[in-house]
Design a protein around this motif. Structure first.
Motif, short mmCIF file in Angstrom:
data_model
loop_
_atom_site.label_atom_id
_atom_site.label_comp_id
_atom_site.label_asym_id
_atom_site.label_seq_id
_atom_site.Cartn_x
_atom_site.Cartn_y
_atom_site.Cartn_z
N ILE A 263 0.84 -1.19 0.00
CA ILE A 263 0.00 0.00 0.00
C ILE A 263 0.88 1.25 0.00
O ILE A 263 1.77 1.38 0.84
N PRO A 264 0.64 2.17 -0.94
CA PRO A 264 1.44 3.41 -0.96
C PRO A 264 1.42 4.10 0.41
O PRO A 264 0.36 4.20 1.05
N ALA A 265 2.57 4.58 0.85
CA ALA A 265 2.70 5.17 2.18
C ALA A 265 1.79 6.38 2.39
O ALA A 265 1.39 6.66 3.51
N GLN A 266 1.43 7.08 1.31
CA GLN A 266 0.54 8.24 1.48
C GLN A 266 -0.87 7.84 1.90
O GLN A 266 -1.64 8.68 2.36
N GLU B 196 -1.94 8.49 12.49
CA GLU B 196 -1.75 7.68 13.70
C GLU B 196 -0.91 6.44 13.40
O GLU B 196 -0.08 6.03 14.20
N VAL B 197 -1.12 5.85 12.23
CA VAL B 197 -0.36 4.67 11.83
C VAL B 197 1.10 5.05 11.61
O VAL B 197 2.01 4.38 12.10
N LYS B 198 1.32 6.16 10.90
CA LYS B 198 2.69 6.63 10.66
C LYS B 198 3.42 6.89 11.97
O LYS B 198 4.57 6.52 12.14
N LYS C 254 2.86 5.62 14.99
CA LYS C 254 3.19 4.37 15.70
C LYS C 254 4.37 3.65 15.04
O LYS C 254 5.23 3.10 15.72
N LEU C 255 4.41 3.66 13.71
CA LEU C 255 5.52 3.03 13.01
C LEU C 255 6.83 3.77 13.27
O LEU C 255 7.88 3.15 13.44
N GLU C 256 6.77 5.11 13.29
CA GLU C 256 7.96 5.91 13.57
C GLU C 256 8.46 5.68 14.99
O GLU C 256 9.66 5.83 15.27
N GLN C 257 7.56 5.33 15.91
CA GLN C 257 7.94 5.05 17.30
C GLN C 257 8.52 3.65 17.46
O GLN C 257 8.85 3.24 18.55
N GLY C 258 8.61 2.92 16.37
CA GLY C 258 9.24 1.61 16.39
C GLY C 258 8.30 0.44 16.55
O GLY C 258 8.74 -0.70 16.67
N GLU C 259 7.00 0.68 16.55
CA GLU C 259 6.06 -0.43 16.66
C GLU C 259 6.04 -1.21 15.34
O GLU C 259 6.07 -0.63 14.26
N SER C 260 5.99 -2.51 15.45
CA SER C 260 5.88 -3.35 14.25
C SER C 260 4.73 -4.33 14.46
O SER C 260 4.22 -4.48 15.56
N ASN C 261 4.33 -4.98 13.39
CA ASN C 261 3.22 -5.92 13.45
C ASN C 261 1.97 -5.24 14.00
O ASN C 261 1.23 -5.80 14.78
N LEU C 262 1.75 -4.02 13.54
CA LEU C 262 0.67 -3.15 14.01
C LEU C 262 -0.66 -3.56 13.36
O LEU C 262 -0.76 -3.62 12.14
N GLU C 263 -1.69 -3.85 14.17
CA GLU C 263 -3.00 -4.23 13.63
C GLU C 263 -3.68 -3.01 13.03
O GLU C 263 -3.82 -1.99 13.68
N VAL C 264 -4.11 -3.16 11.76
CA VAL C 264 -4.74 -2.06 11.04
C VAL C 264 -5.97 -2.55 10.28
O VAL C 264 -6.17 -3.75 10.10
N SER D 87 -5.84 2.40 8.46
CA SER D 87 -6.27 3.08 9.68
C SER D 87 -6.18 2.15 10.88
O SER D 87 -6.24 0.92 10.75
N LEU D 88 -6.07 2.74 12.07
CA LEU D 88 -6.14 1.97 13.31
C LEU D 88 -7.59 1.77 13.74
O LEU D 88 -7.88 0.92 14.57
N GLU D 89 -8.49 2.57 13.17
CA GLU D 89 -9.91 2.52 13.52
C GLU D 89 -10.67 1.58 12.61
O GLU D 89 -10.53 1.64 11.39
#
Length: 178
Positions: A63-66, A71-73, A75-85, A102-104
């Motif tokens: 999926i294109p990063a844009q 909120e997803v960006k 969390k990823l910048e904070q080092g979270e991985s395997n983030l449920e979306v 989205s996280l929602e």
């Protein structure tokens, strides 16, 4: 009935109930889910021990990063991985494509629930893409058809039919597009 007999019956029923419980979500998705179509790219056509199968990669996994919500960006910048979306989809030229990440959980429409693995440069080496895993990567096929499906996918003609309900997806069929 003696107490010992009741305990034995209960001990036998618990594993059976657990196994039956594992089938509820896939069966509910097959019966009540919306059917969508995703474009695919295979990875491997055969396995010596299990017969022909295709490991699939979907265009909707890159999926294109844009399309990532802030909120997803973050969390990823904070080092979270395997983030449920949640990934809402829209129909575009015969296949469903992501509209955002989205996280929602969406309140309406068709969407997939997945996990963002990482963000990196895409196949073109220019645009950044987020790699989202939906657990739809393996599909067993009739013997001696795996290579045919791989060739169809390499030419951009392989589509996956997927049933989706509440973000849970179940791969139903593969078809070669004319």
């Amino acid at each position: 009935m003696p107490r010992r007999t009741k305990q034995l019956i209960l001990a036998c029923l618990v594993p059976v109930l657990i196994l039956l419980g594992m089938t509820v979500t896939p069966l509910y998705t097959l019966l009540a889910g919306a059917e969508i179509t995703l474009r695919t790219v295979p990875v491997d056509p055969t396995d010596l021990f299990r017969g022909d199968y295709v490991i699939l990669q979907y265009e909707a996994e890159e999926i294109p990063a844009q399309l990532l919500e802030n909120e997803v960006k973050t969390k990823l910048e904070q080092g979270e991985s395997n983030l449920e979306v949640y990934v809402p989809l829209k129909l575009d030229e015969g296949a469903h494509v992501p509209t955002k990440v989205s996280l929602e959980k969406p309140t309406s429409g068709v969407y997939l629930k997945g996990r963002v693995q990482y963000v990196t440069a895409g196949r073109d080496g220019i645009e950044e893409v987020a790699y989202v895993e939906y657990s739809l990567d393996k599909y067993f096929v009739e013997e001696n058809t795996g290579l045919e499906l791989e060739e169809a996918s390499a030419s951009g003609n392989l589509l996956a039919k997927v049933k989706v309900k509440n973000g849970y997806a179940y791969l139903v069929d593969l078809s070669i597009q004319d």
